[in-house]
Scaffold this active site. Structure first.
Site, PDB file in Angstrom:
ATOM      1  N   ARG A 158       0.824  -1.215   0.000  1.00 53.85           N
ATOM      2  CA  ARG A 158       0.000   0.000   0.000  1.00 53.85           C
ATOM      3  C   ARG A 158       0.858   1.265   0.000  1.00 53.85           C
ATOM      4  NH1 ARG A 158      -3.046  -3.448  -1.126  1.00 53.85           N
ATOM      5  NH2 ARG A 158      -5.108  -3.874  -0.261  1.00 53.85           N
ATOM      6  N   SER A 209     -11.721  -1.472   1.450  1.00 51.85           N
ATOM      7  CA  SER A 209     -11.163  -1.698   2.791  1.00 51.85           C
ATOM      8  C   SER A 209     -10.953  -0.370   3.508  1.00 51.85           C
ATOM      9  CB  SER A 209      -9.830  -2.438   2.690  1.00 51.85           C
ATOM     10  OG  SER A 209     -10.010  -3.709   2.103  1.00 51.85           O
ATOM     11  N   GLU A 279      -7.013   3.218   5.330  1.00 53.73           N
ATOM     12  CA  GLU A 279      -6.597   3.002   3.949  1.00 53.73           C
ATOM     13  C   GLU A 279      -7.268   3.999   3.016  1.00 53.73           C
ATOM     14  OE1 GLU A 279      -6.877  -0.630   0.723  1.00 53.73           O
ATOM     15  OE2 GLU A 279      -6.037  -1.023   2.699  1.00 53.73           O
TER      16      GLU A 279
END
Length: 306
Positions: A158, A209, A279
């Site tokens: 990420r 998410s 996120e």
């Protein structure tokens, strides 16, 4: 031709279906127009399909560039070149038709390539960084376009150097592997079925998410152990099939979502002394109640060892 709107409502551009009006919204139709806008230094954010963005429900004193019209691509052998606003599922299908493997995981991603490269999107043991060759990015510091190789992009979970250095991804080239179209399609269908079973469809507006996975663990597992599935705040609810998703069950506000996120974050912190890191990206006005809650979550989680 660039379309520009004042006091523009952004709700319809987000998969969360939440958001007020921004001060200005611009829609360039190609990379040259995008770069021309960026060189003005006038705009605060560049966004694609807004599939992991939460806008404040209040009017926002920000100027936004949307790249959704910059969606060109071409395939030459095993090489795939895409511009920043191109959506993942389209390229996944096109690669399957050309018997190219590597983008099966994108079949269920509502996002576009600029954002997916920026955050190194991944799923089903595949990631953007697996097959990227290079990317052209705009550096706002010196207003130049840089051609970066894969190693220059510094991909991690990420994460990419594009995010670290605030580069704007313009386009990218990938090299995929030859495969059998039927086998590739089979993997894509399995991925679609997995998402249907474990994740909310966009029938329930959501932003994917909510929290990143902490080191050697799963945010969904921790949230599930805290018995958070089905927890509600206003029109926002923790998805009953997967605790790391929040769905908009009806006119949810950004305050609903962030208050619910803070409850989730606090439960995990209290039970496991782990600070979950959001996120999704929040865009709103500084100093508001929701902005302060967001700051607590992002500042504290940034202090945790990665």
């Amino acid at each position: 031709m660039i379309e520009i709107f004042e006091n523009y409502e952004v709700k319809k551009h987000t998969t969360f279906k939440i958001g007020g009006k921004v001060k200005k919204a611009a829609f360039p139709s190609d990379i040259k127009e995008l770069v021309d806008l960026l060189k003005t230094g006038e705009y605060d954010y560049v966004l694609g399909n807004c599939s992991n963005v939460l806008f404040s429900s209040e009017n926002i004193d920000k100027k936004i560039i949307f790249t959704e019209k910059i969606n060109s691509y071409f395939i030459n052998g095993c090489r795939v070149h895409v511009s920043c606003g191109t959506r993942g599922p389209l390229i996944s299908y096109e690669c399957q038709k050309n018997s190219l493997s590597g983008f099966e995981f994108l079949i269920g991603f509502p996002g576009s390539f600029g954002g997916m490269i920026y955050m190194n999107a991944s799923a089903h043991n595949q990631s953007i960084s697996d097959c990227i060759v290079s990317a052209d990015v705009y550096n706002p510091e010196d207003k130049n376009i840089l051609h970066l190789k894969k190693d220059d992009l510094g991909f991690k979970y990420r994460y990419s150097n594009a995010a670290k250095k605030n580069y704007i991804v313009l386009s990218a080239e990938f090299e995929l592997k030859k495969g059998v179209a039927e086998n590739i399609d089979e993997i894509m269908q399995r991925n679609i079925e997995f998402r249907k079973t474990h994740q909310p469809s966009l029938t329930y507006p959501n932003a994917g998410s909510i929290f990143k996975n902490p080191l050697n663990d799963s945010a969904g597992r921790l949230l599930d152990l805290c018995e958070l599935k089905g927890t509600k705040v206003g029109g926002a609810e923790v998805f009953k099939n997967h605790a790391n998703f929040i769905i908009n069950i009806g006119e949810a506000t950004s305050q609903d979502v962030i208050t619910l996120m803070y409850k989730m974050y606090s439960k995990v912190r209290e039970k496991y002394t782990i600070e979950l890191n959001p996120e999704i990206k929040y865009i709103g006005n500084e100093g508001t109640k929701e902005a302060k809650l967001w700051e607590i979550m992002t500042v504290n989680s940034a202090m945790m060892p990665k």
